[in-house]
Design a protein around this motif. Structure first.
Motif, PDB file in Angstrom:
ATOM      1  N   PHE A 272      18.421 -15.809  18.680  1.00 25.81           N
ATOM      2  CA  PHE A 272      17.484 -14.772  18.237  1.00 25.81           C
ATOM      3  C   PHE A 272      16.452 -14.412  19.311  1.00 25.81           C
ATOM      4  CE2 PHE A 272      17.831 -15.468  13.365  1.00 25.81           C
ATOM      5  CZ  PHE A 272      19.138 -15.024  13.417  1.00 25.81           C
ATOM      6  N   PHE A 273      16.186 -15.328  20.204  1.00 22.15           N
ATOM      7  CA  PHE A 273      15.211 -15.053  21.255  1.00 22.15           C
ATOM      8  C   PHE A 273      15.575 -13.796  22.036  1.00 22.15           C
ATOM      9  CE2 PHE A 273      14.209 -15.435  25.799  1.00 22.15           C
ATOM     10  CZ  PHE A 273      12.826 -15.424  25.743  1.00 22.15           C
ATOM     11  N   PHE A 274      16.862 -13.595  22.262  1.00 17.42           N
ATOM     12  CA  PHE A 274      17.289 -12.454  23.074  1.00 17.42           C
ATOM     13  C   PHE A 274      17.135 -11.138  22.313  1.00 17.42           C
ATOM     14  CE2 PHE A 274      19.512 -16.118  24.858  1.00 17.42           C
ATOM     15  CZ  PHE A 274      19.102 -16.020  26.171  1.00 17.42           C
ATOM     16  N   ALA A 275      17.133 -11.206  20.981  1.00 19.66           N
ATOM     17  CA  ALA A 275      16.909  -9.991  20.196  1.00 19.66           C
ATOM     18  C   ALA A 275      15.465  -9.521  20.283  1.00 19.66           C
ATOM     19  CB  ALA A 275      17.288 -10.237  18.739  1.00 19.66           C
ATOM     20  N   LEU A 276      14.595 -10.370  20.820  1.00 17.52           N
ATOM     21  CA  LEU A 276      13.191 -10.001  20.971  1.00 17.52           C
ATOM     22  C   LEU A 276      13.048  -8.721  21.798  1.00 17.52           C
ATOM     23  CD1 LEU A 276      10.258 -10.998  20.415  1.00 17.52           C
ATOM     24  CD2 LEU A 276      10.360 -12.149  22.632  1.00 17.52           C
ATOM     25  N   ARG A 348      28.718 -11.510  21.617  1.00 13.16           N
ATOM     26  CA  ARG A 348      29.188 -10.345  22.368  1.00 13.16           C
ATOM     27  C   ARG A 348      28.577  -9.064  21.821  1.00 13.16           C
ATOM     28  NH1 ARG A 348      35.638 -11.922  23.041  1.00 13.16           N
ATOM     29  NH2 ARG A 348      35.328 -13.529  24.653  1.00 13.16           N
ATOM     30  N   ARG A 349      28.443  -8.987  20.509  1.00 16.68           N
ATOM     31  CA  ARG A 349      27.808  -7.812  19.912  1.00 16.68           C
ATOM     32  C   ARG A 349      26.355  -7.703  20.368  1.00 16.68           C
ATOM     33  NH1 ARG A 349      29.637  -8.356  13.537  1.00 16.68           N
ATOM     34  NH2 ARG A 349      31.843  -8.768  13.902  1.00 16.68           N
ATOM     35  N   LEU A 350      25.663  -8.826  20.345  1.00 15.66           N
ATOM     36  CA  LEU A 350      24.246  -8.842  20.723  1.00 15.66           C
ATOM     37  C   LEU A 350      24.059  -8.405  22.177  1.00 15.66           C
ATOM     38  CD1 LEU A 350      21.286  -9.514  20.156  1.00 15.66           C
ATOM     39  CD2 LEU A 350      21.792 -11.904  20.691  1.00 15.66           C
ATOM     40  N   GLY A 351      24.853  -8.942  23.074  1.00 18.34           N
ATOM     41  CA  GLY A 351      24.729  -8.589  24.488  1.00 18.34           C
ATOM     42  C   GLY A 351      24.991  -7.112  24.741  1.00 18.34           C
ATOM     43  N   THR A 352      26.038  -6.586  24.099  1.00 19.72           N
ATOM     44  CA  THR A 352      26.339  -5.161  24.250  1.00 19.72           C
ATOM     45  C   THR A 352      25.204  -4.307  23.693  1.00 19.72           C
ATOM     46  OG1 THR A 352      28.706  -5.659  24.014  1.00 19.72           O
ATOM     47  CG2 THR A 352      28.030  -3.356  23.758  1.00 19.72           C
ATOM     48  N   GLY A 353      24.631  -4.750  22.575  1.00 23.67           N
ATOM     49  CA  GLY A 353      23.524  -4.021  21.970  1.00 23.67           C
ATOM     50  C   GLY A 353      22.302  -3.942  22.871  1.00 23.67           C
ATOM     51  N   VAL A 394      23.338  -1.225  15.266  1.00 20.58           N
ATOM     52  CA  VAL A 394      24.474  -1.798  14.542  1.00 20.58           C
ATOM     53  C   VAL A 394      24.878  -3.125  15.164  1.00 20.58           C
ATOM     54  CG1 VAL A 394      26.912  -1.486  13.960  1.00 20.58           C
ATOM     55  CG2 VAL A 394      25.326   0.433  13.760  1.00 20.58           C
ATOM     56  N   LEU A 395      24.887  -3.166  16.486  1.00 16.98           N
ATOM     57  CA  LEU A 395      25.338  -4.361  17.201  1.00 16.98           C
ATOM     58  C   LEU A 395      24.322  -5.501  17.142  1.00 16.98           C
ATOM     59  CD1 LEU A 395      26.777  -2.509  20.293  1.00 16.98           C
ATOM     60  CD2 LEU A 395      28.112  -3.860  18.667  1.00 16.98           C
ATOM     61  N   VAL A 396      23.039  -5.186  17.062  1.00 17.27           N
ATOM     62  CA  VAL A 396      22.005  -6.218  17.095  1.00 17.27           C
ATOM     63  C   VAL A 396      21.489  -6.568  15.701  1.00 17.27           C
ATOM     64  CG1 VAL A 396      19.711  -6.830  17.942  1.00 17.27           C
ATOM     65  CG2 VAL A 396      21.291  -5.601  19.425  1.00 17.27           C
ATOM     66  N   SER A 397      21.068  -5.565  14.935  1.00 17.85           N
ATOM     67  CA  SER A 397      20.375  -5.840  13.684  1.00 17.85           C
ATOM     68  C   SER A 397      21.303  -6.340  12.587  1.00 17.85           C
ATOM     69  CB  SER A 397      19.634  -4.584  13.214  1.00 17.85           C
ATOM     70  OG  SER A 397      18.770  -4.906  12.144  1.00 17.85           O
ATOM     71  N   ILE A 398      22.422  -5.662  12.354  1.00 20.98           N
ATOM     72  CA  ILE A 398      23.362  -6.129  11.328  1.00 20.98           C
ATOM     73  C   ILE A 398      23.909  -7.490  11.708  1.00 20.98           C
ATOM     74  CG2 ILE A 398      25.582  -5.685  10.226  1.00 20.98           C
ATOM     75  CD1 ILE A 398      25.020  -2.754  10.377  1.00 20.98           C
ATOM     76  N   THR A 399      24.212  -7.662  12.973  1.00 19.96           N
ATOM     77  CA  THR A 399      24.705  -8.964  13.447  1.00 19.96           C
ATOM     78  C   THR A 399      23.676 -10.054  13.200  1.00 19.96           C
ATOM     79  OG1 THR A 399      26.049  -7.893  15.153  1.00 19.96           O
ATOM     80  CG2 THR A 399      25.533 -10.231  15.457  1.00 19.96           C
ATOM     81  N   GLY A 400      22.389  -9.750  13.427  1.00 16.21           N
ATOM     82  CA  GLY A 400      21.340 -10.737  13.215  1.00 16.21           C
ATOM     83  C   GLY A 400      21.217 -11.169  11.770  1.00 16.21           C
ATOM     84  N   LEU A 401      21.274 -10.202  10.839  1.00 15.15           N
ATOM     85  CA  LEU A 401      21.192 -10.532   9.415  1.00 15.15           C
ATOM     86  C   LEU A 401      22.358 -11.429   8.983  1.00 15.15           C
ATOM     87  CD1 LEU A 401      20.122  -7.115   7.832  1.00 15.15           C
ATOM     88  CD2 LEU A 401      18.793  -9.231   7.859  1.00 15.15           C
ATOM     89  N   PHE A 464      15.809  -9.612  29.970  1.00 16.53           N
ATOM     90  CA  PHE A 464      16.466 -10.328  28.875  1.00 16.53           C
ATOM     91  C   PHE A 464      17.984 -10.277  29.013  1.00 16.53           C
ATOM     92  CE2 PHE A 464      12.329 -10.363  27.090  1.00 16.53           C
ATOM     93  CZ  PHE A 464      12.315 -11.308  26.069  1.00 16.53           C
ATOM     94  N   ILE A 465      18.511  -9.140  29.460  1.00 12.04           N
ATOM     95  CA  ILE A 465      19.966  -9.021  29.627  1.00 12.04           C
ATOM     96  C   ILE A 465      20.472 -10.010  30.669  1.00 12.04           C
ATOM     97  CG2 ILE A 465      21.805  -7.492  30.434  1.00 12.04           C
ATOM     98  CD1 ILE A 465      20.237  -5.152  29.231  1.00 12.04           C
TER      99      ILE A 465
END
Length: 497
Positions: A272-276, A348-353, A394-401, A464-465
């Motif tokens: 989750f840190f990377f979603a910051l 992978r979804r998070l990184g692409t997002g 879509v790649l970050v938020s839905i994946t996070g939930l 962050f990337i």
């Protein structure tokens, strides 16, 4: 020779969605209408009503920064409280009661916004009450979705989270069209009052499904929580065996399932840190971007009709793209990639997002540069930025939930989801601090003036990337829903002790 009869293989019953799902999704759509509707006009209203009512060019930068800061502080509080609400639900009330009671507080907050639209102190108090209402229920609502499922329909969990997010954006899309129009034609009282009516409707819808919910009982306060377990492990490091996880030291004294839960918290917090980086910039599309839109060419010509959009309505494109992208990603893109060996894991979804998020801010940086030089770029450029940002969402938020729910044990579902929203809060805190520094003048105001503001955040995301590319290959995913090894391991350790 006797005939051998081969017993027929049992046919697995088709998975079905729980009957409670329509009530949860309907409630979420109405609640998100109220939340995003008031936010669509919030920054513009603050500037026009309180910070620069005379539209003095000399006060523009300071007024904009002040309004942006207040907006992001509001979002910060709203997304910090899900962590508290999740613990209260897990320990004391259960999710159902907390959602119902706090929804009433939420309605009162909206009433205050509509009532105190002429006084800053009263309006700020209303914002705080709305933030308490929105934040208090948020982690519980999304975790409550997962509670409705069992082993017979777990395969539908990803799809229902997609539809859950679809309802969020359906409510948001309608509100971001209607509320800015209402604000322009009927003023702030109606513009803030209508979201309050929708929140009341959301409460009624949720209450109507009370007999259909699977209600997980609260666990109660005990010493088997993150703080006590972590403290015990740190103070008994001398007992650690070679190769043993530090937290496993506590398994002899504390519930092993809870120890595994704490380990899951730290694993998920790393991801989750990377979603910051995403959340430090996403909410700017409802604050900073609306201020840019006010200066752009907002005439849209569709051939058969021409119309001008209001600045607060631009975020409608975000929800429109999301309504298209959610089924597209779930039913087309993800399966297509999976069939070709490119498994779309959460990481992978998070990184692409994150990459797409940076690209969207490059577009906004180009727009802001044009505005700085006296240009009036077409609003379609901001629509293009929304398209890119929506795909990233879509790649970050839905994946996070989904990740928050599937990568935590049953005893910590709401708390884990609260941690995800805490990341959203910290992201908005970063943006609020930056705007506060700009408002205060000095180095920040000079060097982040104009489009430099966007390039600063592009560089911020890129840091962050790079860190994600280095660290993500070392992260292991542990799914508590589908991984039989983890399920059996926790069960065996619980039985042993």
């Amino acid at each position: 020779m006797a005939e051998t009869t081969i017993p027929a293989s049992p046919v697995k019953a088709k998975s079905r969605f729980p009957k409670s799902v329509p009530y949860i999704i309907g409630n979420e759509a109405a609640e998100r209408f109220s939340f995003y509707g008031m936010r669509s006009i919030l920054t513009l209203f603050l500037v026009k009503q309180f910070f620069n009512p005379a539209d003095n060019p000399a006060l523009t930068d300071q007024a904009n920064a002040h309004a942006n800061k207040l907006h992001h502080l509001f979002v910060m509080v709203a997304y910090a409280l899900p962590f508290v609400g999740g613990m209260i639900a897990d320990w004391f009330t259960g999710k159902y009661k907390l959602i119902l009671y706090v929804s009433i507080i939420y309605c009162i907050g909206h009433l205050m916004l509509a009532t105190f639209d002429g006084g800053l102190s009263g309006f700020e108090l209303g914002l705080l009450v709305v933030a308490i209402g929105a934040g208090g229920i948020k982690s519980c609502v999304s975790a409550n979705v997962g509670d409705q499922f069992d082993a017979t329909n777990q395969d539908l969990l990803s799809k229902v989270y997609g539809w859950f997010y679809f309802s969020i954006n359906a409510g948001s899309m309608i509100s971001t069209v209607a509320i800015p129009w209402t604000y322009e034609h009927f003023g702030p009282k109606w513009a803030f009052g209508i979201p309050g009516l929708l929140m009341a409707l959301a409460t009624i819808i949720f209450f109507s499904g009370r007999k259909k919910y699977v209600k997980v009982s609260p666990q109660g306060i005990n010493r088997n929580n993150l703080v006590f377990i972590t403290w015990y492990a740190l103070t008994h490091l001398s007992q650690r065996k070679p190769g043993q996880h530090m937290l496993d030291i506590a398994k002899g004294t504390y519930d092993p399932e809870r120890v595994e839960g704490v380990k899951a918290v730290y694993r998920v917090m790393t991801v989750f840190f990377f979603a910051l980086a995403f959340w430090a910039v996403w909410d700017q599309c409802l604050s900073e971007w609306t201020l840019y839109a006010a200066k752009m060419d907002r005439v849209i010509n569709l051939g058969f009709t021409t119309f001008t959009v209001y600045p607060g309505q631009l975020s409608t494109f975000n929800t429109l793209f999301l309504l298209m992208f959610i089924p597209l990603f779930n039913y087309v893109i993800y399966p297509w990639l999976d069939k070709r060996g490119l498994k779309t894991t959460p990481l992978r979804r998070l990184g692409t997002g994150l990459v797409l998020t940076a690209l969207s801010f490059v577009v906004i940086g180009v727009i802001h540069t044009s505005l700085d030089h006296g240009g009036s770029p077409s609003i379609w450029w901001q629509v293009f930025a929304f398209l890119i940002l929506s795909a990233a969402e879509v790649l970050v938020s839905i994946t996070g939930l989904e990740y928050a729910y599937t990568h935590s044990p049953k005893s910590m579902k709401s708390t884990m989801t609260g941690i995800w929203f805490l990341v959203v809060s910290f992201g908005n805190l970063i943006t609020a601090v930056v705007n506060g520094l700009i408002e205060g003048g000095g180095w920040w105001a000079t060097n982040l003036k104009g489009a430099n503001y966007e390039w600063f955040f592009v560089a911020f995301i890129c840091v962050f990337i790079i860190a994600f590319l280095i660290i993500s290959p070392r992260l292991k995913e542990r799914n508590y829903i589908t991984d039989p090894v983890i399920i059996n391991q926790v069960a065996a350790e619980t039985e042993r002790l």
